[in-house]
Design a protein around this motif. Structure first.
Motif, short mmCIF file in Angstrom:
data_model
loop_
_atom_site.label_atom_id
_atom_site.label_comp_id
_atom_site.label_asym_id
_atom_site.label_seq_id
_atom_site.Cartn_x
_atom_site.Cartn_y
_atom_site.Cartn_z
N THR A 107 29.04 38.88 42.58
CA THR A 107 30.37 38.68 43.18
C THR A 107 31.27 37.89 42.25
N VAL A 108 30.74 36.84 41.63
CA VAL A 108 31.53 36.03 40.70
C VAL A 108 32.02 36.87 39.53
N ILE A 109 31.14 37.71 38.98
CA ILE A 109 31.54 38.57 37.86
C ILE A 109 32.63 39.54 38.29
N LEU A 110 32.48 40.13 39.47
CA LEU A 110 33.51 41.06 39.98
C LEU A 110 34.85 40.35 40.12
N GLN A 111 34.82 39.10 40.59
CA GLN A 111 36.06 38.33 40.71
C GLN A 111 36.66 38.07 39.34
N GLU A 112 35.81 37.72 38.38
CA GLU A 112 36.30 37.38 37.04
C GLU A 112 36.91 38.58 36.32
N ILE A 113 36.36 39.78 36.55
CA ILE A 113 36.90 40.94 35.83
C ILE A 113 38.04 41.61 36.59
N GLY A 114 38.38 41.04 37.76
CA GLY A 114 39.60 41.46 38.45
C GLY A 114 39.48 42.65 39.38
N VAL A 115 38.31 42.85 39.99
CA VAL A 115 38.18 43.92 40.99
C VAL A 115 39.10 43.61 42.17
N LYS A 116 39.85 44.60 42.61
CA LYS A 116 40.91 44.38 43.60
C LYS A 116 40.39 43.97 44.97
N HIS A 117 39.30 44.57 45.41
CA HIS A 117 38.78 44.31 46.76
C HIS A 117 37.26 44.21 46.67
#
Length: 233
Positions: free
Chosen positions: A86-96
């Motif tokens: 989840t942290v990685i997804l947030q860092e790479i800018g996943v919209k939702h």
């Protein structure tokens, strides 16, 4: 939302059910799991499946995960991997981002992380999420045998303020209206503040008016439900 690109990370029972349902609805699905056996078994169910470690940022970037409309983290056996992914997804800018929690403690952690939605592993939760990602107006979902289902949805715009008899639910869509849920503002006698209360309209009559703010509970085959929502939204 039917042409959405959605990543499902973790292809256990819930993740697989979600990915398959989304594929059936016409979404572009990428399934990801660290277990090669699981990935091999999913290839005949999901168009694109990848064997990778979702806690490896470079591996996720190699699949252009930052371009998906939604990423759903359905890893069930290791909450640390849920958090790291989840942290990685947030860092790479996943919209939702939607992440799975199996207890209240995990849910609190994900809430503090600012996750957009938290998925709980109750029965049918994966299928409900698939419905909502394709049709956000669907609020509740109960599957029945023979491809029938009962769903609670926001009133579609094109049928708002219509009488039931003018909607053509049975004639045009092969659907039955079970009930109407209306929301009213009431005054709390203790606090003096207004609050929202939902009330059910027993068995609707032919001249019952469906307001735009109402939710309606309908029953029918899932294809007919989807058609009704798409035509009238």
């Amino acid at each position: 939302m039917r042409n959405s690109k959605i990543a499902v990370i973790g292809l256990g029972q819930m993740g697989m059910a979600l990915a398959v349902q989304l594929s059936e609805y016409g979404a572009e699905v990428i399934g990801i799991d660290h277990n090669l056996t699981v990935v091999e078994g999913a290839k005949d169910k999901i168009a694109y499946v990848v064997n990778m470690d979702s806690t490896d940022q470079n591996a996720l970037l190699s699949q252009n995960i930052e371009e998906v409309d939604t990423a759903v983290v359905t890893i069930g056996e290791n909450f640390e991997n849920v958090v790291l992914t989840t942290v990685i997804l947030q860092e790479i800018g996943v919209k939702h981002i939607i992440s799975r929690a199996t207890n209240k403690h995990q849910q609190l952690i994900l809430e503090k992380m600012g996750v957009h939605e938290i998925l709980n592993p109750e029965a049918n939760e994966g299928k409900l999420l698939a419905h909502r990602l394709i049709h956000p107006s669907i609020k509740k979902f109960f599957p029945l045998p023979d491809e029938y289902e009962i769903v609670e949805i926001d009133t579609p715009k094109r049928v708002a303020n219509m009488m039931l008899k003018d909607m053509g639910l049975r004639e045009r869509y092969n659907l039955n209206l079970i009930t109407i849920k209306s929301c009213f503002e009431t005054l709390d006698p203790v606090t003096g503040k207004t609050k929202q209360e939902e009330h059910i309209t027993g068995v609707p009559k032919a001249d019952s008016v469906i307001k735009g703010s109402d939710k309606i509970v309908i029953m029918g085959k899932k294809g007919d439900v989807n058609r009704f929502i798409e035509v009238n939204s």
